[in-house]
Design a protein around this motif. Structure first.
Motif, PDB file in Angstrom:
ATOM      1  N   PRO A  95       0.801  -1.239   0.000  1.00 49.49           N
ATOM      2  CA  PRO A  95       0.000   0.000   0.000  1.00 49.49           C
ATOM      3  C   PRO A  95       0.825   1.276   0.000  1.00 49.49           C
ATOM      4  CG  PRO A  95      -0.103  -1.106   2.136  1.00 49.49           C
ATOM      5  CD  PRO A  95       0.555  -2.067   1.189  1.00 49.49           C
ATOM      6  N   ARG A  96       2.094   1.187   0.297  1.00 54.79           N
ATOM      7  CA  ARG A  96       2.942   2.377   0.280  1.00 54.79           C
ATOM      8  C   ARG A  96       3.406   2.743  -1.132  1.00 54.79           C
ATOM      9  NH1 ARG A  96       7.273   0.080   4.435  1.00 54.79           N
ATOM     10  NH2 ARG A  96       6.660  -1.802   3.271  1.00 54.79           N
ATOM     11  N   LEU A  97       3.153   1.874  -2.097  1.00 55.84           N
ATOM     12  CA  LEU A  97       3.691   2.063  -3.438  1.00 55.84           C
ATOM     13  C   LEU A  97       2.598   2.435  -4.432  1.00 55.84           C
ATOM     14  CD1 LEU A  97       6.145  -0.980  -3.664  1.00 55.84           C
ATOM     15  CD2 LEU A  97       6.504   1.272  -2.630  1.00 55.84           C
ATOM     16  N   ARG A  98       2.986   3.243  -5.415  1.00 55.42           N
ATOM     17  CA  ARG A  98       2.106   3.614  -6.509  1.00 55.42           C
ATOM     18  C   ARG A  98       2.874   3.418  -7.811  1.00 55.42           C
ATOM     19  NH1 ARG A  98      -0.138   4.137  -2.290  1.00 55.42           N
ATOM     20  NH2 ARG A  98      -1.414   5.885  -1.519  1.00 55.42           N
ATOM     21  N   GLY A  99       2.343   2.638  -8.732  1.00 58.41           N
ATOM     22  CA  GLY A  99       2.961   2.461 -10.038  1.00 58.41           C
ATOM     23  C   GLY A  99       2.427   3.483 -11.019  1.00 58.41           C
ATOM     24  N   ILE A 100       3.306   4.202 -11.692  1.00 60.68           N
ATOM     25  CA  ILE A 100       2.921   5.255 -12.630  1.00 60.68           C
ATOM     26  C   ILE A 100       3.643   5.029 -13.963  1.00 60.68           C
ATOM     27  CG2 ILE A 100       2.946   7.729 -13.127  1.00 60.68           C
ATOM     28  CD1 ILE A 100       1.175   7.206 -10.817  1.00 60.68           C
ATOM     29  N   VAL A 101       2.879   4.933 -15.052  1.00 63.04           N
ATOM     30  CA  VAL A 101       3.486   4.876 -16.383  1.00 63.04           C
ATOM     31  C   VAL A 101       3.720   6.308 -16.852  1.00 63.04           C
ATOM     32  CG1 VAL A 101       3.223   4.120 -18.771  1.00 63.04           C
ATOM     33  CG2 VAL A 101       2.327   2.695 -16.913  1.00 63.04           C
ATOM     34  N   SER A 102       4.977   6.674 -17.008  1.00 68.28           N
ATOM     35  CA  SER A 102       5.306   8.053 -17.395  1.00 68.28           C
ATOM     36  C   SER A 102       6.729   8.119 -17.911  1.00 68.28           C
ATOM     37  CB  SER A 102       5.165   8.993 -16.188  1.00 68.28           C
ATOM     38  OG  SER A 102       5.591  10.309 -16.512  1.00 68.28           O
ATOM     39  N   ALA A 103       6.916   8.949 -18.939  1.00 68.12           N
ATOM     40  CA  ALA A 103       8.267   9.312 -19.348  1.00 68.12           C
ATOM     41  C   ALA A 103       8.859  10.259 -18.311  1.00 68.12           C
ATOM     42  CB  ALA A 103       8.234   9.993 -20.715  1.00 68.12           C
ATOM     43  N   ALA A 104      10.177  10.251 -18.199  1.00 68.75           N
ATOM     44  CA  ALA A 104      10.840  11.161 -17.249  1.00 68.75           C
ATOM     45  C   ALA A 104      10.524  12.607 -17.562  1.00 68.75           C
ATOM     46  CB  ALA A 104      12.348  10.928 -17.287  1.00 68.75           C
ATOM     47  N   GLU A 105      10.397  12.922 -18.852  1.00 72.79           N
ATOM     48  CA  GLU A 105      10.157  14.291 -19.276  1.00 72.79           C
ATOM     49  C   GLU A 105       8.766  14.799 -18.889  1.00 72.79           C
ATOM     50  OE1 GLU A 105      13.100  12.253 -21.960  1.00 72.79           O
ATOM     51  OE2 GLU A 105      11.132  11.770 -21.129  1.00 72.79           O
ATOM     52  N   GLU A 106       7.895  13.909 -18.440  1.00 67.86           N
ATOM     53  CA  GLU A 106       6.536  14.282 -18.040  1.00 67.86           C
ATOM     54  C   GLU A 106       6.266  13.904 -16.583  1.00 67.86           C
ATOM     55  OE1 GLU A 106       4.154  12.262 -20.906  1.00 67.86           O
ATOM     56  OE2 GLU A 106       4.838  13.515 -22.573  1.00 67.86           O
ATOM     57  N   LEU A 107       7.328  13.733 -15.830  1.00 71.02           N
ATOM     58  CA  LEU A 107       7.203  13.234 -14.464  1.00 71.02           C
ATOM     59  C   LEU A 107       6.262  14.083 -13.618  1.00 71.02           C
ATOM     60  CD1 LEU A 107       8.274  11.162 -12.370  1.00 71.02           C
ATOM     61  CD2 LEU A 107      10.067  12.815 -11.823  1.00 71.02           C
ATOM     62  N   ASP A 108       6.435  15.406 -13.658  1.00 70.33           N
ATOM     63  CA  ASP A 108       5.652  16.287 -12.797  1.00 70.33           C
ATOM     64  C   ASP A 108       4.170  16.262 -13.142  1.00 70.33           C
ATOM     65  OD1 ASP A 108       6.671  17.532 -15.201  1.00 70.33           O
ATOM     66  OD2 ASP A 108       5.729  19.381 -14.520  1.00 70.33           O
ATOM     67  N   ARG A 109       3.832  15.943 -14.383  1.00 71.37           N
ATOM     68  CA  ARG A 109       2.420  15.897 -14.779  1.00 71.37           C
ATOM     69  C   ARG A 109       1.724  14.644 -14.261  1.00 71.37           C
ATOM     70  NH1 ARG A 109       3.014  17.102 -21.258  1.00 71.37           N
ATOM     71  NH2 ARG A 109       4.434  18.892 -21.102  1.00 71.37           N
ATOM     72  N   ASN A 110       2.489  13.609 -13.985  1.00 70.84           N
ATOM     73  CA  ASN A 110       1.895  12.313 -13.701  1.00 70.84           C
ATOM     74  C   ASN A 110       2.027  11.861 -12.252  1.00 70.84           C
ATOM     75  OD1 ASN A 110       0.960  11.717 -16.388  1.00 70.84           O
ATOM     76  ND2 ASN A 110       3.116  11.566 -16.957  1.00 70.84           N
ATOM     77  N   VAL A 111       2.859  12.535 -11.476  1.00 72.69           N
ATOM     78  CA  VAL A 111       2.938  12.261 -10.033  1.00 72.69           C
ATOM     79  C   VAL A 111       2.210  13.398  -9.337  1.00 72.69           C
ATOM     80  CG1 VAL A 111       4.453  12.014  -8.045  1.00 72.69           C
ATOM     81  CG2 VAL A 111       5.079  10.954 -10.223  1.00 72.69           C
TER      82      VAL A 111
END
Length: 278
Positions: A95-111
């Motif tokens: 429960p402490r983890l969240r999987g996110i599909v994202s390019a590094a260049e869009e990191l701030d938009r997806n976290v």
């Protein structure tokens, strides 16, 4: 050289090799030891948020963070390969983890929340560096830290004789195939260019150290069995043929004591005034 678009392997190649990556990479000293060193260089803060950027299906840095006495409250495991995160699904049930599909260049938009630290183990050279650093800076809380590693081979600042490259060239020649087009990556990222890019993105470099990692021919065979790394090494060949050539090449090294592979580790703090463009 000027930072820019790097050496991104198509996500589908990573997807196809996600199971092999999950099985092999945790046992490779190059990943295991650098993950341990990165967490030691940038210790987490209890109840903070951390990001494991380009986590892969093994999430090695995440595992080190979870085992730390000051384990973060939440860790975002980020990779642009959906297959990698699918293969990491058993770990991501925590429960402490969240999987996110994202390019590094869009990191701030997806976290969706500011992070106290971003960790990137051996992948920074694969990104569009300037855009990725800008996105990482925006994803961090004020004063947040970025910790990452880069192999000496990728900096272009030294070119020691490497038995593994000599073995690859011999194997290619024995098969009547063209020589390897480049040592390591086709273009390098010098430490001075990297430091300039960090400053331009508003980071202050706080710490830099080196780590010598011992590898064996068996380790190298395992490394090159991962499809994405075989493609990166021999892009001129179909992936199945590249894997076979590299397996045979590394077998030529059996019984040899290989020189250590040097890795550079960095810790930088975000939120510093950027250099004036005037």
């Amino acid at each position: 050289m000027t930072p820019g678009v790097r050496h991104r392997i198509p996500a589908g190649v990573w997807d196809a090799g996600a199971a092999e990556y999950a099985a092999v990479s945790p046992e490779l000293p190059l990943y295991r030891e650098t993950a341990e060193a990165l967490v030691a260089l940038c210790e987490p803060k209890r109840d903070a948020v951390a990001i494991d950027l380009a986590c892969g299906s093994s999430c090695i840095v995440t595992r080190r963070l979870l085992a730390h006495p000051l384990a973060p409250a939440r860790i975002y495991c980020v990779d642009y390969s959906a297959g990698m995160l699918a293969a990491a699904a058993p770990l991501l049930r925590d429960p402490r983890l969240r999987g996110i599909v994202s390019a590094a260049e869009e990191l701030d938009r997806n976290v969706g929340e500011p992070a106290g630290a971003v960790y990137c183990n051996s992948a920074l050279v694969l990104f569009d560096l300037e855009r990725a650093l800008e996105a990482i800076a925006r994803a961090l809380a004020p004063g947040g830290r970025l910790a990452f590693s880069i192999a000496e081979d990728w900096t272009g600042e030294s070119s020691p004789a490497s038995p593994k490259y000599e073995a690859i060239d011999r194997e290619l020649a024995a098969r009547g195939l063209p020589p390897k087009p480049h040592r390591s990556l086709p273009s390098k990222l010098s430490q001075s260019a990297l430091e300039r890019a960090l400053r331009a993105a508003g980071f202050a470099l706080e710490a830099r150290q080196s780590l010598d990692v011992r590898t064996t021919p068996r380790d190298l065979r395992a490394f090159y069995s991962i499809p994405s790394f075989a493609t990166m090494s021999l892009p001129q060949l179909p992936v199945a043929e590249a894997r076979e050539v590299l397996r045979a090449a590394m077998q030529r090294l059996d019984g040899c004591e290989l020189p250590p592979e040097r890795v550079f580790l960095f810790r930088a703090r975000a939120g510093v005034a950027r250099p004036s463009s005037g």
